[in-house]
Design a protein around this motif. Sequence first.
Motif, PDB file in Angstrom:
ATOM      1  N   ALA A  15      29.701  37.927  34.639  1.00 48.96           N
ATOM      2  CA  ALA A  15      30.893  37.258  35.388  1.00 48.96           C
ATOM      3  C   ALA A  15      30.435  36.499  36.425  1.00 48.96           C
ATOM      4  O   ALA A  15      29.070  36.476  36.790  1.00 48.96           O
ATOM      5  CB  ALA A  15      31.507  38.408  35.792  1.00 48.96           C
ATOM      6  N   ALA A  16      31.133  35.538  37.070  1.00 46.03           N
ATOM      7  CA  ALA A  16      30.962  34.805  38.182  1.00 46.03           C
ATOM      8  C   ALA A  16      30.524  35.506  39.311  1.00 46.03           C
ATOM      9  O   ALA A  16      30.983  36.665  39.605  1.00 46.03           O
ATOM     10  CB  ALA A  16      32.115  33.957  38.362  1.00 46.03           C
ATOM     11  N   THR A  17      29.492  34.894  39.912  1.00 41.34           N
ATOM     12  CA  THR A  17      28.929  35.570  41.262  1.00 41.34           C
ATOM     13  C   THR A  17      29.121  34.347  42.423  1.00 41.34           C
ATOM     14  O   THR A  17      28.774  34.691  43.525  1.00 41.34           O
ATOM     15  CB  THR A  17      27.679  35.776  41.130  1.00 41.34           C
ATOM     16  OG1 THR A  17      26.824  34.668  40.677  1.00 41.34           O
ATOM     17  CG2 THR A  17      27.421  36.844  40.112  1.00 41.34           C
TER      18      THR A  17
ATOM     19  N   PHE B 140      36.340  30.706  44.776  1.00 39.91           N
ATOM     20  CA  PHE B 140      37.013  31.294  43.972  1.00 39.91           C
ATOM     21  C   PHE B 140      37.518  30.259  42.932  1.00 39.91           C
ATOM     22  O   PHE B 140      38.086  29.143  43.137  1.00 39.91           O
ATOM     23  CB  PHE B 140      38.443  32.171  44.405  1.00 39.91           C
ATOM     24  CG  PHE B 140      39.158  32.809  43.520  1.00 39.91           C
ATOM     25  CD1 PHE B 140      38.808  34.074  43.114  1.00 39.91           C
ATOM     26  CD2 PHE B 140      40.242  32.125  42.758  1.00 39.91           C
ATOM     27  CE1 PHE B 140      39.760  34.714  42.175  1.00 39.91           C
ATOM     28  CE2 PHE B 140      40.989  32.952  41.862  1.00 39.91           C
ATOM     29  CZ  PHE B 140      40.555  34.156  41.512  1.00 39.91           C
TER      30      PHE B 140
ATOM     31  N   ASP C 109      31.407  30.973  34.718  1.00 38.15           N
ATOM     32  CA  ASP C 109      31.292  30.686  36.340  1.00 38.15           C
ATOM     33  C   ASP C 109      32.655  30.709  37.057  1.00 38.15           C
ATOM     34  O   ASP C 109      32.325  30.629  38.218  1.00 38.15           O
ATOM     35  CB  ASP C 109      30.671  29.418  36.396  1.00 38.15           C
ATOM     36  CG  ASP C 109      30.013  29.055  37.685  1.00 38.15           C
ATOM     37  OD1 ASP C 109      29.416  30.298  38.254  1.00 38.15           O
ATOM     38  OD2 ASP C 109      30.012  28.176  38.289  1.00 38.15           O
TER      39      ASP C 109
ATOM     40  N   HIS D 117      36.639  32.456  37.929  1.00 40.59           N
ATOM     41  CA  HIS D 117      37.059  33.601  38.064  1.00 40.59           C
ATOM     42  C   HIS D 117      38.493  33.708  37.427  1.00 40.59           C
ATOM     43  O   HIS D 117      39.055  34.653  36.916  1.00 40.59           O
ATOM     44  CB  HIS D 117      37.531  33.779  39.601  1.00 40.59           C
ATOM     45  CG  HIS D 117      36.139  33.821  40.306  1.00 40.59           C
ATOM     46  ND1 HIS D 117      35.716  32.580  40.833  1.00 40.59           N
ATOM     47  CD2 HIS D 117      35.700  34.888  40.953  1.00 40.59           C
ATOM     48  CE1 HIS D 117      34.621  33.206  41.767  1.00 40.59           C
ATOM     49  NE2 HIS D 117      34.597  34.510  41.617  1.00 40.59           N
ATOM     50  N   VAL D 118      39.180  32.537  37.152  1.00 40.72           N
ATOM     51  CA  VAL D 118      40.370  32.698  36.575  1.00 40.72           C
ATOM     52  C   VAL D 118      40.338  31.277  35.253  1.00 40.72           C
ATOM     53  O   VAL D 118      39.901  30.245  35.921  1.00 40.72           O
ATOM     54  CB  VAL D 118      41.589  32.376  37.361  1.00 40.72           C
ATOM     55  CG1 VAL D 118      42.777  32.147  36.531  1.00 40.72           C
ATOM     56  CG2 VAL D 118      41.603  33.393  38.154  1.00 40.72           C
TER      57      VAL D 118
ATOM     58  N   GLN E  17      37.851  36.619  30.437  1.00 39.90           N
ATOM     59  CA  GLN E  17      38.321  35.883  31.323  1.00 39.90           C
ATOM     60  C   GLN E  17      39.561  36.239  31.875  1.00 39.90           C
ATOM     61  O   GLN E  17      40.762  36.347  30.771  1.00 39.90           O
ATOM     62  CB  GLN E  17      37.892  34.490  31.110  1.00 39.90           C
ATOM     63  CG  GLN E  17      38.329  33.690  32.515  1.00 39.90           C
ATOM     64  CD  GLN E  17      37.562  33.805  33.545  1.00 39.90           C
ATOM     65  OE1 GLN E  17      37.664  34.652  34.234  1.00 39.90           O
ATOM     66  NE2 GLN E  17      36.339  33.066  33.577  1.00 39.90           N
TER      67      GLN E  17
ATOM     68  N   ARG F 299      43.137  36.317  43.270  1.00 42.15           N
ATOM     69  CA  ARG F 299      41.999  36.322  44.247  1.00 42.15           C
ATOM     70  C   ARG F 299      42.079  37.358  45.067  1.00 42.15           C
ATOM     71  O   ARG F 299      40.973  38.104  45.582  1.00 42.15           O
ATOM     72  CB  ARG F 299      42.073  34.877  45.230  1.00 42.15           C
ATOM     73  CG  ARG F 299      40.827  34.640  46.209  1.00 42.15           C
ATOM     74  CD  ARG F 299      41.041  33.738  47.087  1.00 42.15           C
ATOM     75  NE  ARG F 299      39.853  33.658  48.016  1.00 42.15           N
ATOM     76  CZ  ARG F 299      39.979  33.393  49.235  1.00 42.15           C
ATOM     77  NH1 ARG F 299      41.331  32.881  49.721  1.00 42.15           N
ATOM     78  NH2 ARG F 299      38.907  33.346  49.974  1.00 42.15           N
TER      79      ARG F 299
ATOM     80  N   GLU G 107      41.031  41.929  43.454  1.00 47.19           N
ATOM     81  CA  GLU G 107      40.002  42.011  42.279  1.00 47.19           C
ATOM     82  C   GLU G 107      40.151  42.990  41.135  1.00 47.19           C
ATOM     83  O   GLU G 107      40.211  42.526  39.929  1.00 47.19           O
ATOM     84  CB  GLU G 107      38.874  41.944  42.890  1.00 47.19           C
ATOM     85  CG  GLU G 107      37.638  41.628  41.989  1.00 47.19           C
ATOM     86  CD  GLU G 107      36.179  41.695  42.553  1.00 47.19           C
ATOM     87  OE1 GLU G 107      35.258  41.338  41.710  1.00 47.19           O
ATOM     88  OE2 GLU G 107      36.134  42.216  43.819  1.00 47.19           O
TER      89      GLU G 107
ATOM     90  N   ARG H 106      42.716  41.511  38.580  1.00 50.08           N
ATOM     91  CA  ARG H 106      41.860  40.413  37.645  1.00 50.08           C
ATOM     92  C   ARG H 106      41.067  40.945  36.943  1.00 50.08           C
ATOM     93  O   ARG H 106      40.867  40.619  35.615  1.00 50.08           O
ATOM     94  CB  ARG H 106      41.139  39.181  38.846  1.00 50.08           C
ATOM     95  CG  ARG H 106      40.549  38.319  38.200  1.00 50.08           C
ATOM     96  CD  ARG H 106      39.874  37.458  39.006  1.00 50.08           C
ATOM     97  NE  ARG H 106      38.830  38.106  39.812  1.00 50.08           N
ATOM     98  CZ  ARG H 106      37.638  38.007  39.411  1.00 50.08           C
ATOM     99  NH1 ARG H 106      37.361  37.673  38.350  1.00 50.08           N
ATOM    100  NH2 ARG H 106      36.548  38.841  40.213  1.00 50.08           N
ATOM    101  N   LEU H 107      40.068  41.844  37.089  1.00 49.59           N
ATOM    102  CA  LEU H 107      39.123  42.419  36.222  1.00 49.59           C
ATOM    103  C   LEU H 107      39.985  43.334  35.170  1.00 49.59           C
ATOM    104  O   LEU H 107      39.455  43.321  34.352  1.00 49.59           O
ATOM    105  CB  LEU H 107      38.116  43.209  36.983  1.00 49.59           C
ATOM    106  CG  LEU H 107      37.215  42.514  38.182  1.00 49.59           C
ATOM    107  CD1 LEU H 107      36.536  43.580  38.650  1.00 49.59           C
ATOM    108  CD2 LEU H 107      36.537  41.384  37.269  1.00 49.59           C
TER     109      LEU H 107
END
Length: 400
Positions: A199-201, A205, A278, A280-281, A308, A347, A350, A353-354
Amino acid sequence: MGFERSLDSGARPLRVCIWGTYEIDHPRTRNILRGLALNGVDIHHCHRAVWGSSIREDKTKGWLGRLVLGVIRLVAAYAVLIPAYVRSPEHDVLLVAYFGHIDVFVARWLAWLRGRPLVFDAFFSLFDTVVQDRQLVSRRSLIGRLARLMDRWACRMADLVLLDTLAHVRYFEDEIGVPSGKALRVWVGAEEEFRPLPAATRHEFVVLHFGKYIPLHGMGVIVGAASLLADDPLIRFVLVGRGQDFPRTRALVERLELRNVTFIDWLEPKDLRAAIADAHVSLGVFGSTPKAARVIPNKVYIALAMGQAVITGDSPAARELLRDREHALLIPRGDSAALAEAIRELRADEPLRLRIALNGGRLFHDRCTAEIIGRELSARLVDLAISARGRDRECGSKVK
């Protein structure tokens, strides 16, 4: 394999001949053929390329000249494809894949010649796409009228018509006159290379959209949301691709002086995978055209396959697969404020979103993989082949 039942006394696999000028690299065609192969179907290709690459080309640019050149190429292609089919190995079903709205007329004669059922992957309506969605011609123009006639007669040529959603099935039944039960929903799915990555780090966002900038994507809605979120320096929109509405989209971003939007040209699949991971959405479609309510685009399946979180427009088609706030956030189409609010929510929350990302990934693997698509389709093709053989035997006994 279960579908080997009763094809003949030897319980052999189903054999499918895929014939025509289909776009061999199109995700739709790739997923159907891979799904059939994973289920043990023997596939024989009888193909000549005519229409070019489906992935990167904007086919609205110079579309009339492209059509004329395509017809000339078609004549040359059929001069090769027709005798090639006559010499092709024994098979149970003849399949015309996307884009085959012209091929199917020739294929009808070939299927009759070999006594085989004909399956046509219409995928979408020519009239709906050219006239109503992309607005390239008026409905009363010669090409508009021809597109409507081609939709109707192309589907009449086939014994089975494949479409991507039940919403499209209903449209074809109500507007094109396809008899109930003649059309089968086959999910679009995602290519096998789109698998989950770490996942993106990133501190920012990242909100990602990729595609060909066609009207049903609703690029103006996405830019509108970016404008509403311009005061948040940590939210960035990444727009990948090119196409019909790209010049208009870029001009709008420049006019609004948005610094939170980044444009990227086409990416190879491995680079697109990295871009999705990379972010988040991932964004789906937000256009207000009627067609936007009847599709679940490849980009949504890809995001689901990669685990995603997805935001897309609410529609009858979307709800065939997705549940709001469980597999995706579904928002009113054409509403930039609703999109901006959905992005803010994911955002800020979290865990939500996850959870959506995890549920979406599970949904894809439970219902939309190539193997599952191929299993459902191959079962229908076997039934079609058995039915055709039964009719042949019945006709033979009457002749005797």
